[in-house]
Design an enzyme around this catalytic site. Structure first.
Site, PDB file in Angstrom:
ATOM      1  CB  SER A 151      98.175  51.933  43.252  1.00  0.00           C
ATOM      2  OG  SER A 151      97.836  51.428  42.189  1.00  0.00           O
ATOM      3  CG  ASN A 187      94.152  46.819  47.328  1.00  0.00           C
ATOM      4  OD1 ASN A 187      93.317  47.239  46.494  1.00  0.00           O
ATOM      5  ND2 ASN A 187      95.216  46.338  46.355  1.00  0.00           N
ATOM      6  CB  ILE A 208      89.401  49.572  37.639  1.00  0.00           C
ATOM      7  CG1 ILE A 208      88.760  50.520  38.432  1.00  0.00           C
ATOM      8  CG2 ILE A 208      89.900  49.922  36.337  1.00  0.00           C
ATOM      9  CD1 ILE A 208      87.645  51.369  37.675  1.00  0.00           C
ATOM     10  N   GLY A 209      89.592  46.155  37.424  1.00  0.00           N
ATOM     11  CA  GLY A 209      90.200  44.918  36.868  1.00  0.00           C
ATOM     12  C   GLY A 209      91.562  45.282  36.321  1.00  0.00           C
ATOM     13  CG  LEU A 210      94.581  44.894  38.263  1.00  0.00           C
ATOM     14  CD1 LEU A 210      95.846  43.491  38.461  1.00  0.00           C
ATOM     15  CD2 LEU A 210      95.004  45.957  39.436  1.00  0.00           C
ATOM     16  CE  LYS A 241      94.252  50.515  37.305  1.00  0.00           C
ATOM     17  NZ  LYS A 241      93.169  50.313  38.653  1.00  0.00           N
ATOM     18  CB  CYS A 247      94.211  43.531  42.677  1.00  0.00           C
ATOM     19  SG  CYS A 247      92.768  44.203  41.838  1.00  0.00           S
ATOM     20  CG  ASN A 258      97.910  44.982  43.584  1.00  0.00           C
ATOM     21  OD1 ASN A 258      97.336  44.716  44.669  1.00  0.00           O
ATOM     22  ND2 ASN A 258      97.016  45.640  42.633  1.00  0.00           N
TER      23      ASN A 258
HETATM   24  C1  LIG Z   1      89.100  53.341  41.330  1.00  0.00           C
HETATM   25  C2  LIG Z   1      90.169  52.534  41.934  1.00  0.00           C
HETATM   26  C3  LIG Z   1      91.339  51.910  41.238  1.00  0.00           C
HETATM   27  C4  LIG Z   1      92.162  51.403  42.220  1.00  0.00           C
HETATM   28  N1  LIG Z   1      93.355  50.729  41.438  1.00  0.00           N
HETATM   29  C5  LIG Z   1      94.206  50.107  42.260  1.00  0.00           C
HETATM   30  C6  LIG Z   1      95.157  49.468  41.420  1.00  0.00           C
HETATM   31  O1  LIG Z   1      95.361  49.306  40.300  1.00  0.00           O
HETATM   32  N2  LIG Z   1      96.297  48.899  42.177  1.00  0.00           N
HETATM   33  C7  LIG Z   1      96.231  48.875  43.635  1.00  0.00           C
HETATM   34  O2  LIG Z   1      97.410  48.197  44.352  1.00  0.00           O
HETATM   35  N3  LIG Z   1      95.276  49.467  44.403  1.00  0.00           N
HETATM   36  C8  LIG Z   1      94.423  50.144  43.660  1.00  0.00           C
HETATM   37  N4  LIG Z   1      93.311  50.921  44.140  1.00  0.00           N
HETATM   38  C9  LIG Z   1      93.111  50.594  45.739  1.00  0.00           C
HETATM   39  C10 LIG Z   1      93.758  51.887  46.363  1.00  0.00           C
HETATM   40  O3  LIG Z   1      95.024  52.339  45.927  1.00  0.00           O
HETATM   41  C11 LIG Z   1      93.847  52.048  48.066  1.00  0.00           C
HETATM   42  O4  LIG Z   1      94.327  51.050  48.505  1.00  0.00           O
HETATM   43  C12 LIG Z   1      92.217  51.843  48.274  1.00  0.00           C
HETATM   44  O5  LIG Z   1      91.409  52.813  47.532  1.00  0.00           O
HETATM   45  C13 LIG Z   1      91.981  52.358  49.808  1.00  0.00           C
HETATM   46  O6  LIG Z   1      92.182  53.809  50.000  1.00  0.00           O
HETATM   47  P1  LIG Z   1      91.043  54.905  49.782  1.00  0.00           P
HETATM   48  O7  LIG Z   1      90.015  54.524  51.036  1.00  0.00           O
HETATM   49  O8  LIG Z   1      91.878  56.172  50.205  1.00  0.00           O
HETATM   50  O9  LIG Z   1      90.651  54.801  48.568  1.00  0.00           O
HETATM   51  C14 LIG Z   1      92.252  51.175  43.729  1.00  0.00           C
HETATM   52  C15 LIG Z   1      91.060  52.034  44.196  1.00  0.00           C
HETATM   53  C16 LIG Z   1      90.024  52.392  43.660  1.00  0.00           C
HETATM   54  C17 LIG Z   1      89.076  53.316  44.050  1.00  0.00           C
END
Ligand SMILES: Cc1cc2nc3c(=O)[nH]c(=O)nc-3n(C[C@H](O)[C@H](O)[C@H](O)COP(=O)(O)O)c2cc1C
Ligand SMILES: Cc1cc2nc3c(=O)[nH]c(=O)nc-3n(C[C@H](O)[C@H](O)[C@H](O)COP(=O)(O)OP(=O)(O)OC[C@H]3O[C@@H](n4cnc5c(N)ncnc54)[C@H](O)[C@@H]3O)c2cc1C
Ligand code: FES
Lengths: 263, 305
Positions: free
Chosen positions: B22, B193, B72-74, B46, B131, B128
């Site tokens: 996500s 997360n 990003i702040g959702l 997302k 966050c 989620n």
């Molecule tokens: C730019 C960005 C935006 C993210 N937005 C969300 C989100 O909207 N909802 C969510 O549950 N996780 C969000 N995540 C977390 C990722 O889904 C993931 O759990 C986290 O990045 C760890 O995995 P990674 O190290 O492979 O990135 C976001 C991560 C990044 C880097």
């Protein structure tokens, strides 16, 4: 829009320009012929000191052999690593990315405003316009820098036959002062039927944006932003729009219309 | 013989166990420019909230050693525009679709999930509750077992398909939170997360993010994610989708051994959009070399001291 390619390429040519500027030619990039002025590639650096890719505008292409030229200024860790690449070294390119400049009609006068490292996409634009039959005399190429050493590839621009107007802040080359000064003077006199194309530091873009709005000269600005992904998925590169909301610089831009972005 | 890459999570079959995380693949449109999404095991959208959200002002990402911070702040289009503008595209993709749901209140989680119940193309939702980048909701629910159970149960009551709960590492005991989510009716977990962190610009003496802090992701957090997967695996029998710092197939193997049934790739997509495809390829080779028939043979096979 063409689909971006993600390919391993080799550095086939490097030229060390002055003042920490380098020209790198990579090949073979199968999408070289698809690259349009204003678009950029996201370049992967050898694993280590930096994590993200780095964005660089396409400066020129040689479509017959898949050559792609980038002109890069060393400003930090990533660009320093890049500057250490030697001929034959491999790297990975993702591109072309982003929205290109919308090309002007042949009878429109083109006012290019380049500031410092904003020069490469505008070199490509000027070349493209001339290739497509635009009269070089109807292309004004305003080029500004802090000092003489910031103005690169002068002979190359001159060879294009465009009307080159240089401004440096310290007056060591061309007119003294900010490049937006002669741009303003020109647009006040001859602004009708002109199209502005600008890329450079934020302050310059802001000034050009205001000029365009005040003098009713339409045009486009190419913006920069730190770009984690470059393909529109992370929402990290956004800028506020005057109409409200955000736009992603990497895929809604980097080229925006004058007046579109709240600079 | 080609090894079997299929995995089952809560009765849903995935062609392969590598999904995109996500917030790292938008709503799929951009990645589909690069390769057919059918090559992915699945895609997690997302986070979707009830109303559209703009998110925090830029700068909202910062590069760090081996990873990045984001706040990003959702930012998202909101449930209505999601259903109207994004679902038609997703419906055409030959891959599993998981919609990530976020909210500031339990009512918001419930309302978004209720509307998603009518969206046929999605296979599961991912809640989620982890966050770190919003003032209300998010991790507030995911760090309190009581609230975790409450929000999960409330969503469970309105959403008929499988429900995944995405957990945060920023808690005293991730096992306690997992148990609470299970009690509320969760069918699976996504672990984990991002990890709360920040970075400072020493010239301006200001945080590098307008939100002052953000979530750390990328290779830097892999060891934490592995320990969290292991902790949840020792506490619950529900399937786990492992995520956090996975860049290549070797990382992936580690997650399976620690107890993950499937994986999500997040930040690595930014550097290598094709990472999921390379990981699937690498996993197949690994299974072949080790004479294993199925990816499921790896799950939880960590030989502990
Ligand atoms: C730019 C960005 C935006 C993210 N937005 C969300 C989100 O909207 N909802 C969510 O549950 N996780 C969000 N995540 C977390 C990722 O889904 C993931 O759990 C986290 O990045 C760890 O995995 P990674 O190290 O492979 O990135 C976001 C991560 C990044 C880097
Ligand atoms: C669409 C686009 C096209 C570009 N085209 C060119 C080009 O043709 N030639 C060229 O030399 N540079 C270009 N840039 C800028 C280039 O991407 C940055 O200079 C480079 O990423 C810096 O990397 P670094 O690791 O050396 O610097 P870092 O060590 O990361 O940072 C050094 C300084 O540069 C700033 N910075 C870092 N990344 C960016 C960025 N993406 N945009 C603006 N500032 C940044 C940092 O805030 C810091 O002040 C372009 C950027 C974009 C977004
Ligand atoms: S850099 Fe990721 S959305 Fe633009």
């Amino acid at each position: 829009m063409t689909r971006p390619k993600c390919e391993t390429v080799r550095l086939i040519k490097r030229r060390d320009l002055k003042n920490d500027y380098f020209s790198f030619t990579f090949a073979p990039f199968s999408a070289a012929d698809k690259c349009r002025p204003g678009q950029f590639v996201h370049l992967k650096l050898p694993a280590g000191e930096v994590y993200f890719r780095r964005a660089f505008s396409v400066a020129s292409v040689e479509t017959s052999c898949g050559d792609l030229e980038l002109i890069v200024k060393v400003v930090g860790r990533g660009t320093r690593i890049l500057a250490a690449l030697r001929r034959g070294d491999a790297t990975n390119l993702l591109g072309p990315l982003g929205q290109p400049f919308k090309l002007p009609r042949r009878r429109e006068r083109v006012v290019i405003v380049a500031g410092g490292v904003g020069f490469p996409p505008l070199l490509f634009l000027a070349q493209k316009l001339i290739d497509r039959g635009h009269d070089p005399k109807h292309i004004l190429f305003f080029y500004g820098g802090r000092s003489r050493s910031d103005i690169i590839e002068r002979s190359r621009i001159k060879k294009l036959g465009v009307d080159l107007r240089i401004a440096t802040e310290d007056g060591t080359l061309g007119e003294q002062g900010l490049v937006t000064k002669p741009v303003k003077t020109f647009l006040q006199k001859y602004g009708d039927n002109c199209r502005i194309f600008a890329c450079g530091p934020e302050g310059m873009l802001k000034a050009v944006n205001e000029l365009g709005l005040a003098l009713h000269v339409p045009g486009q600005l190419s913006l920069e932003a730190p770009m984690p992904c470059g393909i529109g998925v992370c929402l990290g590169c956004v800028v506020p729009l005057t109409a409200g909301g955000h736009a992603r610089v990497c895929c809604d831009g980097p080229v925006f219309q004058i007046g579109e972005v709240a600079l | 013989m080609t090894p079997d890459m299929k995995v089952m999570i809560a009765g849903v079959e995935f062609d392969n166990p590598v999904l995109t995380a996500s917030g790292c693949c938008g709503y799929g449109e951009e990645l589909a420019q690069l390769y057919p999404l059918s090559k992915l095991g699945g895609l997690v959208t997302k986070s979707i909230t009830l109303e559209p959200r703009l998110g925090h002002p830029p700068p909202r990402t910062a590069e760090t050693v081996s990873g990045m911070l984001n706040a990003i702040g959702l930012a998202n289009v909101g449930i209505e525009a999601f259903i109207r503008e994004k679902v038609p595209f997703l419906a055409k993709q030959q891959t599993r679709i998981i919609v990530n749901v976020a909210g500031a209140t339990i009512d918001e989680y419930v309302e978004v999930s209720r509307r998603l119940n009518d969206v046929a193309v999605l296979d599961m939702i991912e809640l989620n509750i982890s966050c770190p980048n919003v003032d209300q909701g998010g991790i507030q629910f995911g760090s309190d077992p009581y609230l975790t159970e409450k929000v999960v149960a409330a969503v469970r009551a309105v959403f008929a398909r499988p429900l995944i709960v995405k957990l945060s590492p920023n808690v005293t005991s991730i096992g306690d939170i997992a148990s609470a989510a299970e009690a509320g009716g969760a069918d699976a977990f996504t672990v984990m997360n991002s990890v709360i962190g920040t970075a400072v610009d020493i010239d301006t003496r200001r945080p590098r993010l307008t939100n002052n802090k953000g979530g750390l992701t990328g290779p830097a957090i892999k060891p934490i994610a592995l320990a969290m997967v292991d902790a949840v695996h020792s506490r619950s029998r529900l399937p786990i989708i492992g995520v956090g710092g996975i860049s290549d197939w070797r990382d992936a193997v580690e997650f399976f051994l620690c107890g993950a049934t499937a994986l999500q790739i997040g930040t690595a997509l930014f550097v290598e959009p094709e990472a999921p495809l390379k990981i699937v390829h690498g996993l197949k080779d690994y299974l072949r070399k080790n004479k294993m028939k199925s990816i499921t043979d790896l799950v939880g096979r960590l030989e502990k001291y």
